[in-house]
Design an enzyme around this catalytic site. Sequence first.
Site, short mmCIF file in Angstrom:
data_model
loop_
_atom_site.label_atom_id
_atom_site.label_comp_id
_atom_site.label_asym_id
_atom_site.label_seq_id
_atom_site.Cartn_x
_atom_site.Cartn_y
_atom_site.Cartn_z
N SER A 78 -14.19 81.07 51.86
CA SER A 78 -14.18 80.00 50.91
C SER A 78 -13.83 80.83 49.55
O SER A 78 -12.93 81.33 49.03
CB SER A 78 -15.19 79.18 50.86
OG SER A 78 -14.98 77.77 50.20
N ASP A 111 -12.93 74.92 56.15
CA ASP A 111 -13.55 75.85 55.42
C ASP A 111 -14.33 76.94 56.44
O ASP A 111 -15.01 76.27 57.26
CB ASP A 111 -14.67 75.11 54.61
CG ASP A 111 -15.21 76.13 53.32
OD1 ASP A 111 -16.16 76.98 53.98
OD2 ASP A 111 -14.99 75.94 52.28
#
Length: 354
Positions: free
Chosen positions: A59, A211
């Site tokens: 991320s 993610d």
Amino acid sequence: MDKADRRASRRNRSARRQAVKRVNLALQGGGAHGAFAWGVLDRLLEEDGIAFEGISATSAGAVNAVVCAHGLAKGGREGARHSLREFWQQISRIACLSPIQPSFFDRLTGNHRLEASPAFLAFHMLTQVASPYELNPLNYNPLHDVIEQSVDFELLRRSPQVKLFLSATNVRSGKIRVFENPEMSADVVLASACLPFLFQAVEIDGEHYWDGGYMGNPALFPLIYRCEQPDIVVVHINPISRPDVPRTAADILNRINEISFNSSLMREVRAVEFLNRLVAEGRAPSPDIRQVRLHAIEADDVMQHLGAASKLNADWAFLTDLHAIGRRRAEAWLLDDFPKVGLQSSIDIQGRYL
């Protein structure tokens, strides 16, 4: 220069090389809180005595990793520092137009928690009943353009200075996917940073990804199996522990988020500690298995006071505050724990993770 001088020069160069300690970095994700890791990297890049072999990241950590690696490949340490600052400045510039950014009052009062922001609360409620496929049918992601402008991915694929391992979560299988240097692209970074309530899943080679924090925040195993150096420095973004039990709905959701995004790291550290014990006792299943030395740079005492909403706060003053904290914590780590690199873990693995 005569032969003796040349031999002395070679010995000096060799001594300088030996004095440099190489480590691997594990960078957590956490939205705007990734500015803390920017500060950590900024300080470490000033030290000639430390070098990075590999970076595993997720991320916001993945963004920091590729921007840092790009800068190193293009302009060395100063190039990496410059690239990171320019990237975060661009993020702040485009984010200031967002309706969920802190209000003028929030900025004046330093309210980085943002739970009181009506715009954010309204937006959060909307994401619970409508998907990004409905709210953002054109799949616009401003991060894409900033990443494309900030990183030469062909350079990372062709002449990597650092081994990169970026994690994403396969939506269909639920498995982790770790992308390495030959696969680097803007889509890989966006996949690693794809929050499913905000953005449509990122498609790469026919598979869709969210993610990477759900399955690896960050993943340690690529650094163990794909790198030579046994020292791993984890740069924490999400607090592992909190002193109080959350009472409000916002605090409960925030703590659930922290526990979820720390769970994969906790599991991997348990496995690392188990293997370390086997190696220490001479019972390792393979001679190739070695002890892993873990180190950590964190600011849990600061992050505990920041709500989940502040991960969307890209106000420049907020980002530079976190950057400054990251530099200070990296400075403290260099003074207190860096001497242990190459010798032993500098954290109490049992007490912190198990």
